[in-house]
Write an enzyme that holds these catalytic residues in place. Structure first.
Site, PDB file in Angstrom:
ATOM      1  N   LYS A  13       4.271  37.930  22.606  1.00 31.62           N
ATOM      2  CA  LYS A  13       5.423  37.748  22.892  1.00 31.62           C
ATOM      3  C   LYS A  13       6.118  38.599  23.844  1.00 31.62           C
ATOM      4  O   LYS A  13       6.781  38.069  25.231  1.00 31.62           O
ATOM      5  CB  LYS A  13       6.607  37.369  21.951  1.00 31.62           C
ATOM      6  N   ARG A  88      13.736  32.557  14.436  1.00 34.17           N
ATOM      7  CA  ARG A  88      12.658  32.898  13.276  1.00 34.17           C
ATOM      8  C   ARG A  88      12.559  31.965  12.319  1.00 34.17           C
ATOM      9  O   ARG A  88      12.206  32.356  11.011  1.00 34.17           O
ATOM     10  CB  ARG A  88      13.060  34.094  13.434  1.00 34.17           C
ATOM     11  N   ARG A 123      -0.371  49.124  18.499  1.00 34.12           N
ATOM     12  CA  ARG A 123       0.733  49.173  20.099  1.00 34.12           C
ATOM     13  C   ARG A 123       1.612  50.440  20.146  1.00 34.12           C
ATOM     14  O   ARG A 123       1.877  51.194  18.848  1.00 34.12           O
ATOM     15  CB  ARG A 123       1.976  48.085  19.532  1.00 34.12           C
ATOM     16  N   ARG A 156       6.263  51.812  15.968  1.00 38.53           N
ATOM     17  CA  ARG A 156       6.987  51.946  15.475  1.00 38.53           C
ATOM     18  C   ARG A 156       7.150  51.885  13.993  1.00 38.53           C
ATOM     19  O   ARG A 156       5.496  51.123  13.888  1.00 38.53           O
ATOM     20  CB  ARG A 156       7.303  49.736  16.026  1.00 38.53           C
ATOM     21  N   ARG A 167       4.827  41.540   7.030  1.00 35.54           N
ATOM     22  CA  ARG A 167       5.548  40.660   8.390  1.00 35.54           C
ATOM     23  C   ARG A 167       4.941  39.312   8.925  1.00 35.54           C
ATOM     24  O   ARG A 167       5.577  38.746   8.675  1.00 35.54           O
ATOM     25  CB  ARG A 167       5.750  42.128   9.241  1.00 35.54           C
TER      26      ARG A 167
END
Ligand code: AMP
Length: 212
Positions: A13, A88, A123, A156, A167
């Protein structure tokens, strides 16, 4: 263009939002980035959000709804915006509807859970401006440094495999029902996320073609 990006964490996203923004000259509003910024500056909101974020849970709706209400009133949102990471939950989507903002479309980027877990390990994000990178798919020009601002790239905390699984579960139970919510409003566009960013980006462009 007033667009919502929907999809699991790590579906791409943020990356697609950056590309759409550049082309359309509208801001991306990433609630994750706003919360991480608040956490870094040690504000009251940041402190409230910390434990939820670090354990992969959602921060309470009223905090997020307040953030978005304020942010959408800023001048740069006048000609449109992209929402990355909001709404969300159904109550967040209902609150957005109640604000009277006519969303044009909701772009859902679909990626299988197994691919997400692999992707997230590579990531990296800029600790200064929040731009996202990937060790394989989106390398910075200078290793470990952000192309946009020169900030240091870090992993992260919530991209750790155990938190990613949490998640994903949260995504399936609390966020995925939004697909039906927006489908009923006739606003849902679905794109299948590809391994290569450019390939996904072409599909995104095709899906958004009719909106311009
Ligand atoms: P993201 O960068 O979008 O993956 O968001 C990181 C974390 O921030 C999430 O795992 C949540 O803890 C929190 N967060 C971001 N956006 C929202 C939202 N709309 N509602 C609740 N929590 C959120």
């Amino acid at each position: 263009m007033k667009l919502i990006l929907l999809g699991a964490p790590g579906a791409g996203k943020g990356t697609q939002a950056e590309l759409i923004c550049e082309k359309n000259h509208i801001p991306t509003i990433s609630t994750g980035n706003i919360l991480r910024e608040a956490l870094k500056s040690g504000t009251e909101m940041g402190l409230k959000a910390k434990t939820y974020m670090e354990s992969g849970q959602l921060v309470p709706d009223e905090i997020l709804i307040g953030i978005i209400k304020d942010r959408l009133q800023e001048a740069d949102c006048e000609n449109g915006f992209i929402l990355d990471g909001f709404p969300r939950t159904i109550p967040q989507a209902e609150a957005l509807d109640a604000m009277g903002i006519g969303i044009d479309a909701v772009l859902d980027i679909e990626v299988a859970d197994e691919a997400i877990v692999t992707r997230m390990s590579g990531r990296r994000v800029c600790e200064n401006c929040g731009s996202s990178y990937h060790l394989l798919y989106k390398q910075p020009k200078v290793e470990g440094k952000c192309d946009q601002c020169g900030g240091t790239l870090v992993q992260r905390k919530d991209d750790h495999p155990d938190t990613v699984k949490e998640r994903l579960e949260v995504y399936h139970t609390q966020t995925e029902p939004l697909k039906e919510f927006y489908s009923k409003q006739g606003k849902l566009l679905v794109v299948h996320g590809q391994e290569e960013i450019e390939a996904t980006s072409r599909l995104v462009e095709e899906a958004l073609e009719g909106l311009k």
